[in-house]
Write an enzyme that holds these catalytic residues in place. Sequence first.
Site, PDB file in Angstrom:
ATOM      1  CD  GLU A  18     -27.483  16.339 -18.146  1.00 51.50           C
ATOM      2  OE1 GLU A  18     -26.413  15.805 -18.484  1.00 51.50           O
ATOM      3  OE2 GLU A  18     -28.571  15.740 -18.104  1.00 51.50           O
ATOM      4  CG  ASP A  71      -2.863  -0.147  -5.761  1.00 51.67           C
ATOM      5  OD1 ASP A  71      -3.181  -1.190  -5.154  1.00 51.67           O
ATOM      6  OD2 ASP A  71      -2.340  -0.136  -6.897  1.00 51.67           O
ATOM      7  CE1 TYR A 105       2.911  -6.994  -7.513  1.00 52.49           C
ATOM      8  CE2 TYR A 105       3.690  -6.021  -5.472  1.00 52.49           C
ATOM      9  CZ  TYR A 105       2.941  -5.940  -6.621  1.00 52.49           C
ATOM     10  OH  TYR A 105       2.213  -4.815  -6.874  1.00 52.49           O
ATOM     11  CE  LYS A 109      -1.547   1.551 -10.503  1.00 53.07           C
ATOM     12  NZ  LYS A 109      -1.253   0.636  -9.340  1.00 53.07           N
TER      13      LYS A 109
HETATM   14  N1  DGL Z   1      -0.437  -2.934  -3.324  1.00 60.05           N
HETATM   15  C1  DGL Z   1      -0.241  -1.890  -4.302  1.00 60.05           C
HETATM   16  C2  DGL Z   1       0.187  -0.604  -3.579  1.00 60.05           C
HETATM   17  O1  DGL Z   1       0.934  -0.689  -2.575  1.00 60.05           O
HETATM   18  C3  DGL Z   1       0.809  -2.260  -5.291  1.00 60.05           C
HETATM   19  C4  DGL Z   1       0.910  -1.298  -6.406  1.00 60.05           C
HETATM   20  C5  DGL Z   1       2.243  -0.544  -6.418  1.00 60.05           C
HETATM   21  O2  DGL Z   1       2.759  -0.085  -5.390  1.00 60.05           O
HETATM   22  O3  DGL Z   1       2.715  -0.322  -7.563  1.00 60.05           O
HETATM   23  O4  DGL Z   1      -0.204   0.472  -4.022  1.00 60.05           O
END
Ligand code: DGL
Length: 349
Positions: free
Chosen positions: A306, A113, A46, A185
């Site tokens: 450390e 993302d 997609y 995430k």
């Molecule tokens: N290209 C990724 C983004 O727009 C797809 C992941 C998503 O949206 O779930 O972050």
Amino acid sequence: MKRIICLLAAAFLLTGISLYAKPRIRIIATGGTIAGVSTSPVSTAYSAGQVGIQSLIEAVPQLPLLADISGEQLVNIGSQDMNDAVWLKLAGRINELLNEEDYDGVVVTHGTDTMEETAYFLNLTVKSDKPVILAGSMRPSNAISADGPANLYNAVAAAVSPACRGVGVLCCMNNQLLDAKAVIKTHTIDCDTFEGGPSGIIGYIYNGEAHMLQTPNNRHTFRSVFDVSGLEKLPEVGIVYGYANASALPIKAFADAGFDGIVLAGVGDGNFYKDVFDVAVKAQENGIQIVRSSRCPTGPTCLNSEVDDEKYHFVASLDLNPQKARILLMLALTRTHDWREIQEYFKEY
Ligand code: DGL
């Protein structure tokens, strides 16, 4: 006269027209999978950022039951392409909607993302206690059991909920409400990918109602000192990944390019390979602020563990992962270059 009042009340009751105006909620669309279209409902192939804000709103006809809804398209991108310019525009637009146009809340549709990064950036730059809720999806808009419409409905339900006021920016995914500082995430493809440790899930949506479990104890939104309203760009901060026998080339490149700060996604409690360490010490001496963080998905990067941060004037990221430490360092550098003051920000935000 009495008869007229009774008739009016009956009319309101029968038609369901509320005597009270519904909360005004603005939805700002930025793209992502929630606006994505796949080649077929069962295909994983997609493209993100294909569908516009009106289509997203029309896919959830129940939204007007919750609020007086309107929308606008800021950008239409995969969130892997999210950048400082969009962040500055988004923060400015949200502050305008909440503080000048008197909206009761804002929902931002966004790719997953980098949703955690945008949420944290807004947590530090939105100047209001009104709800700001990010929503996305893990399946494209035309997939079987697309999760976007339900996430959008739940995000609006959260945005109209008084319980979601004053708690900072939230992500609303998979019926859960997640705190902007803690949310991460954690899975590349699962719908329940967002987690955040003990302070991550601060509530949930059930039957269109927000139920809160806890409230964040860090500074955010209306209590944040960071103001990006006059900024055209943000300080440059890079992230260097740590691993066994790590090359010092990446950190050297950032230093030679004159970056303002460097975050180290170190191993364990923010440790890094000796060749990288030596370059980091020199960079700090040359005025580039070093922040130690960790590639470990959970646990704090502790001060003076450390590594003797006091000796090298390094900052420890504490509860922030590298990508969020980068955001706080960028904003801190708009106010100070003093490593002690920056460390205080990491303790507060
Ligand atoms: N290209 C990724 C983004 O727009 C797809 C992941 C998503 O949206 O779930 O972050």
